[in-house]
Design a protein around this motif. Sequence first.
Motif, PDB file in Angstrom:
ATOM      1  N   LEU A 170     -11.612  -9.931   7.860  1.00 41.84           N
ATOM      2  CA  LEU A 170     -11.542 -10.816   6.692  1.00 41.84           C
ATOM      3  C   LEU A 170     -10.872 -10.115   5.513  1.00 41.84           C
ATOM      4  N   ILE A 171     -11.179  -8.826   5.327  1.00 43.92           N
ATOM      5  CA  ILE A 171     -10.519  -8.056   4.261  1.00 43.92           C
ATOM      6  C   ILE A 171      -9.018  -7.979   4.530  1.00 43.92           C
ATOM      7  N   CYS A 172      -8.649  -7.736   5.791  1.00 43.71           N
ATOM      8  CA  CYS A 172      -7.223  -7.702   6.152  1.00 43.71           C
ATOM      9  C   CYS A 172      -6.543  -9.024   5.840  1.00 43.71           C
ATOM     10  N   PHE A 173      -7.194 -10.123   6.166  1.00 40.80           N
ATOM     11  CA  PHE A 173      -6.607 -11.427   5.871  1.00 40.80           C
ATOM     12  C   PHE A 173      -6.389 -11.592   4.367  1.00 40.80           C
ATOM     13  N   ALA A 174      -7.347 -11.125   3.572  1.00 43.86           N
ATOM     14  CA  ALA A 174      -7.222 -11.252   2.119  1.00 43.86           C
ATOM     15  C   ALA A 174      -6.022 -10.483   1.584  1.00 43.86           C
ATOM     16  N   PHE A 175      -5.714  -9.343   2.213  1.00 44.82           N
ATOM     17  CA  PHE A 175      -4.596  -8.531   1.740  1.00 44.82           C
ATOM     18  C   PHE A 175      -3.266  -8.891   2.410  1.00 44.82           C
ATOM     19  N   PHE A 176      -3.298  -9.236   3.691  1.00 41.72           N
ATOM     20  CA  PHE A 176      -2.058  -9.339   4.461  1.00 41.72           C
ATOM     21  C   PHE A 176      -1.494 -10.759   4.579  1.00 41.72           C
ATOM     22  N   ILE A 177      -2.342 -11.784   4.491  1.00 40.98           N
ATOM     23  CA  ILE A 177      -1.851 -13.152   4.678  1.00 40.98           C
ATOM     24  C   ILE A 177      -1.099 -13.687   3.460  1.00 40.98           C
ATOM     25  N   PRO A 178      -1.610 -13.519   2.234  1.00 41.84           N
ATOM     26  CA  PRO A 178      -0.862 -14.043   1.079  1.00 41.84           C
ATOM     27  C   PRO A 178       0.540 -13.452   0.992  1.00 41.84           C
ATOM     28  N   GLY A 179       1.528 -14.319   0.911  1.00 42.61           N
ATOM     29  CA  GLY A 179       2.916 -13.875   0.805  1.00 42.61           C
ATOM     30  C   GLY A 179       3.631 -13.752   2.124  1.00 42.61           C
ATOM     31  N   LEU A 180       2.898 -13.792   3.231  1.00 41.11           N
ATOM     32  CA  LEU A 180       3.541 -13.594   4.530  1.00 41.11           C
ATOM     33  C   LEU A 180       4.615 -14.645   4.798  1.00 41.11           C
ATOM     34  N   ARG A 228       7.376 -11.474  11.220  1.00 37.65           N
ATOM     35  CA  ARG A 228       6.432 -10.564  10.572  1.00 37.65           C
ATOM     36  C   ARG A 228       5.084 -10.477  11.290  1.00 37.65           C
ATOM     37  N   ILE A 229       4.840 -11.357  12.236  1.00 41.85           N
ATOM     38  CA  ILE A 229       3.540 -11.388  12.913  1.00 41.85           C
ATOM     39  C   ILE A 229       3.218 -10.056  13.598  1.00 41.85           C
ATOM     40  N   PRO A 230       4.159  -9.411  14.316  1.00 43.19           N
ATOM     41  CA  PRO A 230       3.822  -8.102  14.898  1.00 43.19           C
ATOM     42  C   PRO A 230       3.375  -7.074  13.859  1.00 43.19           C
ATOM     43  N   SER A 231       4.003  -7.085  12.687  1.00 42.64           N
ATOM     44  CA  SER A 231       3.582  -6.158  11.623  1.00 42.64           C
ATOM     45  C   SER A 231       2.187  -6.501  11.125  1.00 42.64           C
ATOM     46  N   LEU A 232       1.912  -7.789  10.974  1.00 44.65           N
ATOM     47  CA  LEU A 232       0.574  -8.218  10.563  1.00 44.65           C
ATOM     48  C   LEU A 232      -0.469  -7.731  11.560  1.00 44.65           C
ATOM     49  N   LEU A 233      -0.227  -7.959  12.842  1.00 43.11           N
ATOM     50  CA  LEU A 233      -1.186  -7.544  13.866  1.00 43.11           C
ATOM     51  C   LEU A 233      -1.301  -6.019  13.943  1.00 43.11           C
ATOM     52  N   PHE A 256     -10.411   0.846   2.365  1.00 41.24           N
ATOM     53  CA  PHE A 256      -9.396   1.522   1.552  1.00 41.24           C
ATOM     54  C   PHE A 256      -8.016   1.401   2.206  1.00 41.24           C
ATOM     55  N   ALA A 257      -7.968   1.634   3.515  1.00 43.51           N
ATOM     56  CA  ALA A 257      -6.689   1.561   4.226  1.00 43.51           C
ATOM     57  C   ALA A 257      -6.105   0.156   4.165  1.00 43.51           C
ATOM     58  N   ALA A 258      -6.957  -0.865   4.344  1.00 44.34           N
ATOM     59  CA  ALA A 258      -6.479  -2.248   4.296  1.00 44.34           C
ATOM     60  C   ALA A 258      -5.884  -2.588   2.942  1.00 44.34           C
ATOM     61  N   GLY A 259      -6.483  -2.036   1.884  1.00 39.59           N
ATOM     62  CA  GLY A 259      -6.012  -2.350   0.540  1.00 39.59           C
ATOM     63  C   GLY A 259      -4.925  -1.441   0.018  1.00 39.59           C
ATOM     64  N   SER A 260      -4.579  -0.394   0.775  1.00 36.15           N
ATOM     65  CA  SER A 260      -3.556   0.534   0.265  1.00 36.15           C
ATOM     66  C   SER A 260      -2.236  -0.201   0.074  1.00 36.15           C
ATOM     67  N   ILE A 261      -1.616   0.018  -1.063  1.00 39.64           N
ATOM     68  CA  ILE A 261      -0.404  -0.725  -1.427  1.00 39.64           C
ATOM     69  C   ILE A 261       0.669  -0.565  -0.357  1.00 39.64           C
ATOM     70  N   ALA A 284      -7.292  -6.971  -4.204  1.00 42.95           N
ATOM     71  CA  ALA A 284      -6.971  -8.192  -3.456  1.00 42.95           C
ATOM     72  C   ALA A 284      -6.664  -9.345  -4.402  1.00 42.95           C
ATOM     73  N   LEU A 285      -7.419  -9.455  -5.494  1.00 38.79           N
ATOM     74  CA  LEU A 285      -7.180 -10.527  -6.467  1.00 38.79           C
ATOM     75  C   LEU A 285      -5.873 -10.331  -7.224  1.00 38.79           C
ATOM     76  N   VAL A 286      -5.443  -9.093  -7.366  1.00 37.11           N
ATOM     77  CA  VAL A 286      -4.154  -8.816  -8.021  1.00 37.11           C
ATOM     78  C   VAL A 286      -2.993  -9.084  -7.065  1.00 37.11           C
ATOM     79  N   LEU A 287      -3.103  -8.573  -5.842  1.00 33.95           N
ATOM     80  CA  LEU A 287      -1.977  -8.660  -4.912  1.00 33.95           C
ATOM     81  C   LEU A 287      -1.815 -10.051  -4.311  1.00 33.95           C
ATOM     82  N   GLY A 288      -2.928 -10.767  -4.071  1.00 33.94           N
ATOM     83  CA  GLY A 288      -2.839 -12.077  -3.442  1.00 33.94           C
ATOM     84  C   GLY A 288      -1.923 -13.041  -4.171  1.00 33.94           C
ATOM     85  N   PRO A 289      -2.245 -13.414  -5.426  1.00 33.75           N
ATOM     86  CA  PRO A 289      -1.351 -14.324  -6.167  1.00 33.75           C
ATOM     87  C   PRO A 289       0.032 -13.723  -6.413  1.00 33.75           C
ATOM     88  N   SER A 290       0.090 -12.411  -6.611  1.00 34.69           N
ATOM     89  CA  SER A 290       1.385 -11.778  -6.898  1.00 34.69           C
ATOM     90  C   SER A 290       2.332 -11.913  -5.712  1.00 34.69           C
TER      91      SER A 290
END
Length: 565
Positions: free
Chosen positions: A25-35, A101-106, A134-139, A435-441
């Motif tokens: 779920l954390i990964c989805f919050a960081f990786f899905i927005p903008g995909l 981009r799906i392979p990179s997401l996975l 931490f790793a999931a959220g790393s820029i 996540a709240l900063v990167l998602g909308p951005s």
Amino acid sequence: MDNEEKTKANNLDLCALRSPILLILICFAFFIPGLSTIPPVDRDESRYAQATSQMLETGDFVQIRFQDEPRNKKPIAIYWLQAASAALWGAPETRKIWPFRIPSLLGAIVSVLLTFSIGKRLFGERTGLLGAAFAAGSILLVMEAHLATTDAVLLATIMAAQGALSSLYMSRDQNESPGIGTFLTFWTAQAIGILVKGPVTPMISLLTIGCLAAADRDAGWLKRLRPLAGLAITATLVSPWMIAIGLATKGAFFRQAVVGDFLSKVATGQESHGFPPGFYLLLMPLTLWPASAVAGIAIFRAWKSRTAPAVRFCLAWILPAWIVFELVPTKLPHYILPLYPALCLLAAHTIVSSENGDAPGLDSRFVRSGYVMSQLVILLLGLGSLVLPWLLDHRFEPLGLIPAASAVCATLFSTWKFFKRRYIHAAVVTIVATALVLGPSLHWIAPGVNWFWLSRNVSNAAKLRAGKQVMLCSSGYHEPSLVFQLGTRTLLTSPDGAAIFLKNTPGAMALVDLTGDAEFKTEVKNLGLAVKPAGAFYGFNYSKGRTMMLRLYVSDKIMDQPEYK
């Protein structure tokens, strides 16, 4: 088994799944927005996606080409993965970038889950969970999860290999042989890593092994890897495509990939990416955020407790490879990504052990000052999302208030929690706020800044005029994203070539950079061709670091629609 025992077993199963589900779920919050909303990015992503599209168009899944030019730089695996994803979602016809981009997401999600697995084995579940978050959220990983390139998939192979290696190392005093799963995981990861990006996965493993063997003065545990059998498995998996590409290109792939690409990067700064040692250290506060807030003290404490096997393994993973990356002249920010999961685990270990009282608190003036200064990263990211549309597109973006407010609140709240010695709470606050900063951005704000996306603007205008069957040549603007969005037939040429193309191709359009506009018009006049402008596009070519004015021309004969603005 009675009902009570069954209930306990089910509860244990649910507890075992709780952390991985939370991490997904954390990964989805960081990786899905903008995909799906970020346009194709120049240059590597668009080159990979276009080469994959041509594989699907031609049915040739051995050779790699960008238009008519052989792309003999990286091995085949990422193209196969992208081709499978694109074919599944019908992307070659639609020219949408997100299926590529799906392979990179996975790959990024698998990397985060493997970070948790390694961290749990080395330090315990709480540290593994925080380190993986931490790793999931790393820029840096968030960026790579959004790009159709090799690095997120490569990281997954490295994490699989390092996970197997950590299992062997932590049980080195036991006499039993490793399970077949550990053995196959390590050597299969090496093979897939080679097919993704050549020697990087084996290099990380070898440097880790060499450092551990030197520090422990004992390499006996490596016999449990069964190197001869493992190398045979790796060769069996890698050699079929290697033989096929060698025959298809008569050895040209290996000459260009090894000598022209790999060795040239090692010897000199390739493609204007040469930087002195210290480059990655300088970027770390941004690219490792939010773990970078405590990374410095984490490394310091890890060195002091380097005799602990878990800490020693992480240091052996980080230090020798970091030195190698800093010494290689060619530097790109993503090269250092394979070391970030280990850094995230050490940062999490420092936080958890400090909160539990197993290590000194983080309440020294020096550590607190560093933590406060590190908050500038999230402040710049959050406030930048509000300011960027105003500076570049001269408009106020209301959605920018979300990242801006999140950054300010997180800075105050996490600093307060940190000073109260609630270090885990402070870390959680920074992860959520990031996540709240990167998602909308990533999903709305960055894609909405038209100044950055010249290829998208040109592509939309061309498709509006000509429909799906666009015939366009481009002079002075040769970015791969334009070719990907408009198709393989897009011609990259000179001003003279653009004029000739317009004359010889009915219904075609010509895109001309302002610097070549006079030459184009002179050749048009010499050819006796009448043309009219069909649009003008002003924006920033980030690949070249300069603003550009592009003009779209069509033959006067086909100007039956109003000019596109």
